[in-house]
Design a protein around this motif. Structure first.
Motif, short mmCIF file in Angstrom:
data_model
loop_
_atom_site.label_atom_id
_atom_site.label_comp_id
_atom_site.label_asym_id
_atom_site.label_seq_id
_atom_site.Cartn_x
_atom_site.Cartn_y
_atom_site.Cartn_z
N ARG A 175 0.85 -1.19 0.00
CA ARG A 175 0.00 0.00 0.00
C ARG A 175 0.88 1.25 0.00
O ARG A 175 1.82 1.37 0.78
CB ARG A 175 -0.88 -0.03 1.25
N CYS A 229 0.70 5.50 0.23
CA CYS A 229 -0.12 6.66 0.58
C CYS A 229 0.69 7.91 0.27
O CYS A 229 1.81 8.06 0.75
CB CYS A 229 -0.49 6.61 2.06
N LEU A 284 4.33 5.71 3.41
CA LEU A 284 3.81 7.07 3.32
C LEU A 284 4.85 7.94 2.62
O LEU A 284 6.00 8.04 3.06
CB LEU A 284 3.53 7.64 4.72
#
Length: 65
Positions: free
Chosen positions: A10, A12, A63
């Protein structure tokens, strides 16, 4: 240069304020830009991206700011 690979599932992306330049780097940047424009009057003068932070976001995320 050492590169590190992270296995993430993932990503972000977070928009942040651009880095602040002090007078000396800003002056040098402006000087080099003027020099580049003299050599080639049509360079790209649009928005740029700057990586300000890269950190793990939980066990499987990353992130990017």
């Amino acid at each position: 240069m050492i590169a590190e690979s992270w296995d993430v599932s993932r990503l972000c992306f977070e928009q942040t304020a651009p880095p602040t330049l002090t007078a000396s780097p800003r002056t040098e940047t402006d000087r080099r830009w003027a020099e580049a424009v003299r050599a080639n009057p049509t360079p790209f003068d649009g928005k740029a991206a700057a990586l300000t932070s890269l950190q793990r976001d939980g066990a499987d995320g990353l992130l990017v700011s």
